[in-house]
Every structure is written in C-alpha cells, then in structure tokens.
Design a protein around this motif. Sequence first.
Motif: not given
Length: 314
Positions: A194-198, A217-224, A229-236, A246-250
């Motif tokens: 449910r929660h992942l921090q990388l 089932h992932l609810e929270s994701l920390d990619l700081r 990782v580029i969160l743009a387009g369809d993936l974003g 969602l915590r984005r890389p920047l």
Amino acid sequence: MDTPPDLDEFRNWLELPRDVTASILLRLEAIEILTSAQMVCSPWRKLCKDPSMWRTVHMCKPHSHWDISDLEKMCRQAVDRSCGQLVDICIKYFGDDELLMHIADSSSQLKRLRLVSVYDISDEGLSEVAAKLPLLEELDITLCCSLSKEALKAMGRCCPHLKSFKYNEKGYRTPYMECNEVALAIAENMPELRHLQLFGNTLTNDGLQAILDGCPHLESLDLRQCLNVILAGDLGKRCAGQIKHLRRPLDSTDDYEFDAELDDDYGSFDGDYPSGLSDYDLHLSDPCGYYDFSDSEDYDDFTNYKGFFDGDFY
C-alpha cells in the motif's frame, strides 16, 4: 522571601497507578530504560521486566557513548525481555546478521522492522531472517548497505502480508546510472503493498511502470530524488490517477528525516563516465551500471559499565 511549597503538593511518583507509570516509561527508548529508568526503584525495575513493556523496541538515537558490542547486548536483552511479544523494532547505526537472526528467532509476531544506517547486513542474512517473519507488514531499510534483488525477492516471498516498504538511498546530483533491479523485485514479489518509498533510487520509467502493474493496491508512492524518472505523458497521468499520495522526484524534502542533500558524482568525470571508462567496461563492472570506485571514540569514561554489560541489566 518566597514561602516553600507545601510538601503535600509534590506528587509521589511511586503512588502513580501501574498503567500510568507504564505509559510514561514506554515513551523512553530501550537504552534509557535498561541503563536508567529501571534503576530508580524496585517497583520500576519489576515493571521494566514485564514482557508487555517490550512489545516495541526502539534504539534509533545517536549513541556515541556506547560501542557497538554494548548496543548489541542491550538490544538482545530488550528482545529477550519481550518473551516473543515483540511486534515493532527499530535499530540505527549498529547490527549485523547475527543480531537480526536473534531478533527473528525470538519474535515470530514481528510486524514492523526498521533498519537505519546498518551496514553489516548481508543478502544471505536478510533472506534467512525473512523466512522467520511471516507476519511482517512494514519493512524500512534506509541508508543501509546495498541489497541484491535476490534478498528483496526473498522478503517479498516470505512476507506475504508486507504492506509498507521503504528502501531509501543517498541521492546523487546527476543520474548517470540506471538500474531497475530493485523496482522489478518489488513489482514481482510484493503485490500487497500500500505504501512504497524509494528515496534516491536509480529506477527508470520502465521500473516505475512495472511497479504500477505489479502493485495494484499502492496508495502512496515516494519517488523523491529518483532522477531517472520522468513523470510526463501517459505515465504521469497514470500515476496521478492510480496513486492517492504521490511524491515526485523533484518534490520538497523538507519533511524527510535524514540528510537529503544531493551528493556530487564519484570521482572526476569526463563526459558521462569516469575518465578512460567505456560503456563496455561499465557494463562489465556491475550489471546495474554501477562502477566500483576504488577520531575513534574514547570509551575510557565508561569502563565502569563494562561489567554491567556482561550480565543482566539489573
């Protein structure tokens, strides 16, 4: 001249109800209980030996006054006092495979394991420990030694109830290296997350895509500081729609409890890689694209405690 307060106004701490005293003591770390609180009086000593006091064991503060062997002895004693009731443990700056195995052998009910800046744990050690912790729900491995995909796969396979996973590394200013091994190990073996921090990971968009597919089932994701990782387009758009928090890389790291300053690159670089190192050499040195670049404390003031550590902490 002020009139001294009436002695009757002072509360006798020994007259506090047992559950109130226990609530107060539970706010202390294990070291503070073992080396201080339990020595106050006989009732407190008796309470501090109650297994219910050791369902949570935290040894997470900097302990510069103690050497590693003393910290490990105290941790073992805290675990032993739980008599199998331990459900939450955090250790920081010390520990090895042998200590982890002792924790696992003594704590089949463990649900939360947090390891911070623990550098003496091997892939084999973590894999063996995982097999003994079937009820584990939260695993935090922060600023520790790098673990292989096999160790992470073992954690996923052996801990089917794992719902929260943190695998945090030190971020680097320029994302020269790319590696999706951690991401794929998570995607293929931790479907109930449910929660992942990388924090500071070197995964790419492909690794993130695999996580989104494998962890529905992932609810929270920390990619700081995951700068590949580029969160743009369809993936974003998918991340925004699938992940509630969602915590984005920047994104800001102000609430991150550890040092979040990006390190500079290793060594001196000529272009994208170290001088004289070709793409082929880099590939050979590490399957993930990593290149291997090749005041002691004075404890004399605490010698009086050494005999104290050899036996029970009272």
